[in-house]
Scaffold this motif. Structure first.
Motif, PDB file in Angstrom:
ATOM      1  N   LEU A  85       5.353   0.369  -0.947  1.00  0.00           N
ATOM      2  CA  LEU A  85       5.604  -0.420  -2.149  1.00  0.00           C
ATOM      3  C   LEU A  85       4.986  -1.803  -1.957  1.00  0.00           C
ATOM      4  N   LYS A  86       4.238  -2.254  -2.975  1.00  0.00           N
ATOM      5  CA  LYS A  86       3.530  -3.526  -2.864  1.00  0.00           C
ATOM      6  C   LYS A  86       3.931  -4.459  -3.990  1.00  0.00           C
ATOM      7  N   THR A  87       4.080  -5.727  -3.655  1.00  0.00           N
ATOM      8  CA  THR A  87       4.228  -6.766  -4.659  1.00  0.00           C
ATOM      9  C   THR A  87       2.844  -7.349  -4.941  1.00  0.00           C
ATOM     10  N   ALA A  88       2.769  -8.322  -5.837  1.00  0.00           N
ATOM     11  CA  ALA A  88       1.486  -8.958  -6.144  1.00  0.00           C
ATOM     12  C   ALA A  88       1.119 -10.036  -5.134  1.00  0.00           C
ATOM     13  N   GLN A  89       1.904 -10.185  -4.078  1.00  0.00           N
ATOM     14  CA  GLN A  89       1.625 -11.200  -3.064  1.00  0.00           C
ATOM     15  C   GLN A  89       0.406 -10.830  -2.232  1.00  0.00           C
ATOM     16  N   HIS A  90      -0.144 -11.842  -1.610  1.00  0.00           N
ATOM     17  CA  HIS A  90      -1.322 -11.652  -0.770  1.00  0.00           C
ATOM     18  C   HIS A  90      -0.944 -11.812   0.704  1.00  0.00           C
ATOM     19  N   ALA A 121       3.130   1.525  -6.223  1.00  0.00           N
ATOM     20  CA  ALA A 121       3.584   2.482  -5.210  1.00  0.00           C
ATOM     21  C   ALA A 121       2.363   3.272  -4.758  1.00  0.00           C
ATOM     22  N   GLN A 122       2.095   3.257  -3.476  1.00  0.00           N
ATOM     23  CA  GLN A 122       0.885   3.897  -2.951  1.00  0.00           C
ATOM     24  C   GLN A 122       1.252   4.843  -1.816  1.00  0.00           C
ATOM     25  N   ARG A 123       0.746   6.057  -1.921  1.00  0.00           N
ATOM     26  CA  ARG A 123       1.025   7.042  -0.890  1.00  0.00           C
ATOM     27  C   ARG A 123       0.476   6.560   0.453  1.00  0.00           C
ATOM     28  N   TYR A 124       1.297   6.657   1.465  1.00  0.00           N
ATOM     29  CA  TYR A 124       0.934   6.123   2.774  1.00  0.00           C
ATOM     30  C   TYR A 124       0.058   7.117   3.521  1.00  0.00           C
ATOM     31  N   VAL A 125      -1.019   6.623   4.100  1.00  0.00           N
ATOM     32  CA  VAL A 125      -1.888   7.458   4.933  1.00  0.00           C
ATOM     33  C   VAL A 125      -1.235   7.546   6.303  1.00  0.00           C
ATOM     34  N   SER A 126      -0.559   8.656   6.545  1.00  0.00           N
ATOM     35  CA  SER A 126       0.288   8.774   7.745  1.00  0.00           C
ATOM     36  C   SER A 126      -0.450   9.344   8.949  1.00  0.00           C
ATOM     37  N   ASN A 127      -1.736   9.669   8.775  1.00  0.00           N
ATOM     38  CA  ASN A 127      -2.513  10.173   9.913  1.00  0.00           C
ATOM     39  C   ASN A 127      -3.708   9.282  10.200  1.00  0.00           C
TER      40      ASN A 127
END
Length: 484
Positions: A85-90, A121-127
């Motif tokens: 999960l991402k906010t608009a922060q840098h 919401a971005q799917r996490y690259v878990s590999n």
């Protein structure tokens, strides 16, 4: 030239005069805003967008779509995996990493007034591919120098930024609920950490593996640049932006997985050019890499001619006559076909470490309408180029469909996109670039021939071979005009 963060640079747009240049392209926020990147790519490429970026949902607009996707995975007994999960922060702030359903619940739960809202919401690259048990990200620089046609260049130097902590998929968050340090490669969150340049990454991976990775990075960057053009041109038309008055340097952040596939995580509109590290040799490496890129950018933008047009300065204390200065200003604002061709030829000649992406645009796949008389045929090749590699054959395209089909099966439902908004000038530039690549390939072959003959003669006679005529042939070919 006004060099400023895009938000403030755009405020100067109404005040632009002939020959002036600002460091912001109106409409480029469709890539640089976190919640807009995925929607822009999906509009252009449909579910093939999820071969460029991890599957993403803009919040709160696409909460329902995300919920439906999670429910579908659950119905099929598939673990949705972690989501970021991402906010608009840098600067790597505001990141929360949780398992799928927990991430959804966190997204729909009202946050404290002091907390920034989640925008993606971005799917996490878990590999991820690990080096010394740590994740790493790649920062590349994409330069947009023109809008119609779209002229874009990817610099062949970049930085490899490592996480401070070892990667541990079993520990997603820290004690405060933020994403663990082993999952974040943003330099601002890993100050003083390990930093490589791309040469060091190539040495670690091996030349062949790195070449395949680089090819995919080039393809991805070309697709990303093209996806923005529809909105960018609309914004330029609405704002009546003078021709040749805008450019933008973008920072592309990639994560590489175990299958050597690069995932674009973010596009930064004002990439940091700061040089700061506690280890002097690493600080020098960062300086040399960024400095080389900035010097190449200044050259490709033809800043010296712009200063000449605006101020009439040939050298300190002297000026051009007013009629000559006016003529120079006029050449900078022309937007006819001949002027565009001259600008592109100048950029190609002075590009330094910037790789032109125009010949890598997916024109044949999405636009059609390219004249068959050009003889260009799409090959779906995985070929690419960097400063040390041979240019691709005419017509070679690096297409997103070269990614494993399993990626699309997991992430998408097969929905097509409308394709990038290619203009007729884009198509003509694509054809021009195929001819340019062909010329470069011949030039490279001739230079290799010269070097081989010189080495053979030197080995036979023990003396350096005179190669004046061969060098003249090389120069003649290098100056041969490219077919229109």
């Amino acid at each position: 030239m006004l060099w400023s963060p895009a938000r403030s640079a755009l405020k100067a747009m109404p005040l632009l005069k002939a020959g002036q240049l600002i460091s912001a392209v109106p409409g480029m926020y469709c890539l640089t805003k976190k919640r807009r990147l995925s929607t822009t790519l999906a509009a252009a490429y449909g579910d093939e967008a999820w071969q460029l970026v991890p599957q993403s949902y803009s919040l709160p607009a696409e909460l329902q779509e995300w919920k439906q996707w999670l429910q579908q995975q659950e119905a099929h007994g598939v673990d949705p995996g972690p989501w970021m999960l991402k906010t608009a922060q840098h600067l790597g702030k505001g990141l929360v990493l949780l398992p799928g359903q927990q991430a959804y619940q966190a997204a729909v739960t009202p946050r404290l007034p002091s907390a920034k809202p989640f925008v993606l919401a971005q799917r996490y690259v878990s590999n991820p591919l690990l080096i010394n048990d740590c994740k790493f990200g790649i920062r590349l620089w994409l330069l947009i120098t023109g809008v119609d046609p779209c002229t874009a260049y990817l610099h062949t130097q970049g930085l490899v930024l490592f996480s401070t902590d070892s990667y541990d998929l079993g520990s997603l968050s820290d004690d405060e609920g933020a994403a663990g340090r082993g999952h974040i490669t943003n330099y601002a969150q890993n100050v003083g950490g390990t930093v490589w340049n791309l040469v060091m990454l190539k040495q670690h991976l091996g030349a062949d593996v790195y070449k395949r990775l680089w090819n995919k990075l080039v393809s991805s960057a070309a697709h990303v640049a093209c996806a923005a053009m529809g909105e960018v041109r609309q914004e330029h038309a609405a704002g009546r932006v003078p021709p040749n008055s805008t450019f933008e340097l973008l920072g592309l952040d990639y994560l590489v997985d175990e299958d050597m596939h690069p995932w674009l995580l973010e596009v930064n509109g004002t990439p940091s050019l700061a040089v700061d590290h506690g280890d002097a040799p690493v600080e020098q490496l960062i300086h040399d890499t960024k400095n080389a890129m900035v010097q190449d950018m200044v050259n490709i933008l033809n800043c010296s001619r712009r200063f000449l047009a605006r101020y009439g300065q040939v050298k300190a204390g002297s000026k051009l006559p007013a009629p000559q200065a006016a003529a120079v200003r006029a050449t900078l604002t022309r937007n006819d076909e001949a002027s565009i061709r001259r600008r592109v030829e100048f950029e190609l000649k002075h590009r330094g470490g910037f790789l032109p992406l125009m010949g890598h645009y997916p024109v044949l796949k999405y636009a059609g309408g390219v004249s068959s008389s050009t003889g260009i045929q799409q090959q779906g090749s995985d070929a690419g180029n960097n400063a040390e590699q041979e240019p691709p054959d005419a017509g070679q395209q690096i297409v997103a469909s070269s990614v494993s089909s399993s990626v699309a099966d997991v992430n998408g439902s097969g929905q097509p996109g409308s394709g990038p908004a290619f203009s007729e000038r884009d198509k003509r530039l694509f054809v021009y670039m195929q001819s340019w690549w062909s010329k470069q390939r011949k030039l490279l072959a001739l230079r290799r021939k010269v070097a081989k003959q010189q080495a053979q003669q030197e080995a036979t006679t023990g003396e350096a071979a005179p190669a004046e005529q061969m060098q003249q042939d090389t120069v003649v070919l290098d100056q041969t005009p490219v077919a229109a």
